[in-house]
Motif scaffolding. Structure first.
Motif: not given
Lengths: 465, 465
Positions: A233-241, A284-288, A337-341
């Motif tokens: 869902v983009g957790k790691s991307t969000l954290l990194n940002i 990076h959220d892929k296989i978690e 948090v609704v991501n990828k809008v």
């Protein structure tokens, strides 16, 4: 304070800098300094100079010239330690620092233990114990809020409150003890209703301080935030940002760094600490896999839960995720948090569903981590979840676990005394409970202490402080 | 020096320490300090206080209380920079350091460039350029010898020699130019023999300084030592023991560290740097192949070669090793280290053979790295290979490559002039060569300089110096 050793240590941060700073404190501070320091302007000896003056000159080890330095002079009792104190500011080479320190030791100084300068300040009555602990907290503080709490403590606001409580209790006990002296005559000097009122007042204050520890502790350690959600869902991307935006805000002033390894961000002076993100960042959220147990454990440790959803995901997945997390996050601050809008998806339906959920206590934010949409809104939401009004009112906030534990014990003892009064406890047993409260409060400021307690406190200080 | 900006920087080493140190220098140093500093004892403003005094008080950012600090005061021209200068010593938290720095910038100071305080000291005539470079070398110095050279340079011994040379050359040129003024009358005011003698004297001095660079450079950078020998003779064990014994000597004073990654040891104040040891340490000598080319390359880079032999090895292997290394090590300092003397072997025969080798210029040492036999003897041998008599006589030693290059150019120019005199060069061409010598010498002390040169020099300084 006679016959104390003269201690020395490097007081500036370790490593090479432009300038380094060596401290020397004790009865022999001036004579040891004189034995190695040759002032540039011939004249009075260091020991004859006025306090709060600076002297330029050379440090020599017999024939060997070590450095050109500035020597600053402080006299007992107007110094940090309350002793005669000399500060040598030398060129910041580690070689020079080491040479000067070794020379001081050769001339009779001993290497200071961690926190020994501050310990001496405490022993010489320059500050009480909670103030001394404030010094260490101040040096460790890394945000506006933790700085403020530590500064309050170092400046004695907390001590004043504790001492006020002790004064009231001492008043109380003097009344009680008068009764004990006349116990055979069976008189009551202290009106029991007045006593009850006084104790209620003291109890309220102790509870208020104890309660403030929750805030004090998260401010000191950082507010724990859990990022949870389905895989991908983009957790790691969000954290990194979140981390990256914060790093960019930290001004690029050389000589100041922020530890980039820890997952910490600083929003308007408040530190937020992301917990258990190691897995997130690696995979990076892929296989978690959103293991239920792991998620529960994360939420348990958190004060704030960020539940990340994917706006482009199937409705069933979103609903399952909310159903899993919401009950676990009860009693916590939840931000959905609704991501990828930015991606296509059935947004209308999704919004309808989410609005339908009871979100009285939840924040609901639509973002795109990838394209940086609404990250500022998320930051604001995080900040909203922390109630800082208490801190803003300049209330004293307890942030030290030792103080918290002593306050808890004080609270228990005063509650015993309160129950005692209502159940007609004998005066001598009542006095004993009140003495316990006094004892625990005295531990905080160091009125009552012992070597073991002092040792535990000061061992965590840095050298040179 | 009007209208210069007021600069500020953290001058203590980066990171958290007990105390940190912020410098502020320039026309506005006092007024900027006054705008944020509230002295504890009401009284005179900072700008009205005497130089070389210290003031306790608070730093405030409007309503926000930032820290309790000590402010030290220095007045133009009696300060490091030659300007009005304030040093703020605050609690060593990075947060506080950053807050104070940002506050100073808000009040009109600008962040100092690397070395800008020292650059200002140079521009204000507090020190010449080679002295300024000595400051940076002093901070970087990590051994007794490099410290001594840097200190000499900072204190101006080198500058005095250069200025003496310039004075003699200026004398010389004034005689020559008198002739040029009267050139049509064909007179010789300057006796050519006197001129020749003077030039020889100057030339000798320049050559002496140039030659000292070899020593100065190795002392500054560390003396390069190569460890060579057949596989499995114990090279890595020896290296580890040399490094470990040195590390153990380095006193365990907190706040001083020695970079443990570099293969450097320090014997009685002299730094030895082991070259190309990465392979050694990785392979632990087991599979390392004594490639002839690699060995040659190592020896080429070294000033001292340690040829390690194995006393328990076959005679043929020992002889082959010596035959390979000895010719390559010609012109280098060679130490033959016979390792593993604790193991059985044909020691009698080996000693006979080794004694038979011309060892006029070689050291021959029998050790056991494993059982620590004679490691002290090896340390002594290393030290013997460095001729420090020149340094011990307090001679000026050139250690800066910029100075070396300028001296080399001076030498070439004066040699041209010397040849010119003996070959009857015209006076105007002679004058031109002498002017060149003056120019290059002037570059060293900064009599002649430009922004690019200054930029190159000071960019390598640390911030806050």
């Amino acid at each position: 304070m006679n016959n104390v050793t003269t201690i020395c240590a490097i007081a500036s941060a370790p490593g090479n800098g432009a300038i380094a700073f060596i401290r020397l404190s004790g009865n022999e501070a001036f004579s040891i300094c004189e034995s190695i320091f040759e002032p540039a302007t011939s004249g009075k000896k260091i020991s004859k100079q006025k306090a709060f003056t600076i002297h330029f000159g050379k440090i020599n080890d017999e024939e060997i010239f070590i450095d050109e330095v500035l020597v600053s002079l402080f006299r007992n009792p107007q110094s940090y330690t309350g002793e005669d104190l000399v500060e040598i500011s030398c060129h910041g080479s580690q070689y020079i620092q080491q040479q000067i320190l070794q020379l001081l030791i050769k001339k009779g100084a001993v290497l200071a233990q961690p926190g020994e300068f501050t310990l001496r300040a405490f022993l010489n009555g320059k500050m009480d114990l909670s103030q001394a602990e404030g010094v260490a907290d101040l040096i460790a503080s890394s945000s506006e809020a933790s700085h403020k709490i530590a500064m309050q403590q170092m400046r004695g606001s907390f001590s004043i409150e504790i001492n006020e409580l002790r004064k009231q209790l001492l008043n109380f006990i003097s009344l009680i003890e008068l009764e004990l002296d006349f116990s055979e005559e069976d008189v009551e000097f202290a009106d029991r209703t007045d006593l009850s009122n006084l104790m209620n007042k003291i109890h309220r204050k102790i509870v208020e301080l104890t309660d403030s520890f929750e805030l004090g502790n998260v401010i000191k350690e950082g507010i724990p935030v859990a990022i949870v959600g389905n895989p991908n869902v983009g957790k790691s991307t969000l954290l990194n940002i979140l981390l990256k935006e914060d790093r960019a805000i930290v001004s690029e002033i050389p000589g100041t760094t922020r530890d980039a390894i820890e997952d910490i961000i600083n929003i308007k002076g408040i530190t937020f600490r992301f917990i258990d993100t190691a897995g997130l960042r690696e995979t990076h959220d892929k296989i978690e896999i959103m293991g239920i147990d792991r998620t529960k454990e994360k939420i348990r440790k958190a004060a704030i839960v960020l539940l990340v959803l994917d706006a482009s995901d199937a409705m069933a997945n979103i609903q399952a995720s909310i159903r899993t997390v919401k009950p676990e996050a009860k009693g916590k601050q939840l931000i959905i948090v609704v991501n990828k809008v930015d991606l296509p998806g059935n947004h209308q339906k999704l919004i309808g569903y989410l609005e339908g959920i009871d979100k009285e206590h939840d924040d609901l934010i639509y973002i795109s981590a990838r394209t940086h949409i609404n990250i500022d809104k998320l930051n604001e939401a995080l900040l909203r979840k922390v109630d800082l009004s208490y801190l803003a009112q300049n209330n004293v906030v307890v942030s030290n676990i030792r103080h918290f534990e002593a306050l808890e014990k004080s609270r228990e003892a005063i509650e015993r005394a309160m129950n005692g009064i209502s159940s007609g406890l004998t005066t001598d047993l009542l006095a004993m409970d009140i003495r316990q409260v006094l004892h625990y409060l005295g531990e905080i400021t160091g009125e009552i202490t012992n070597d073991e307690v002092l040792g535990n406190i000061f061992k965590n200080f840095c050298i040179g402080k």
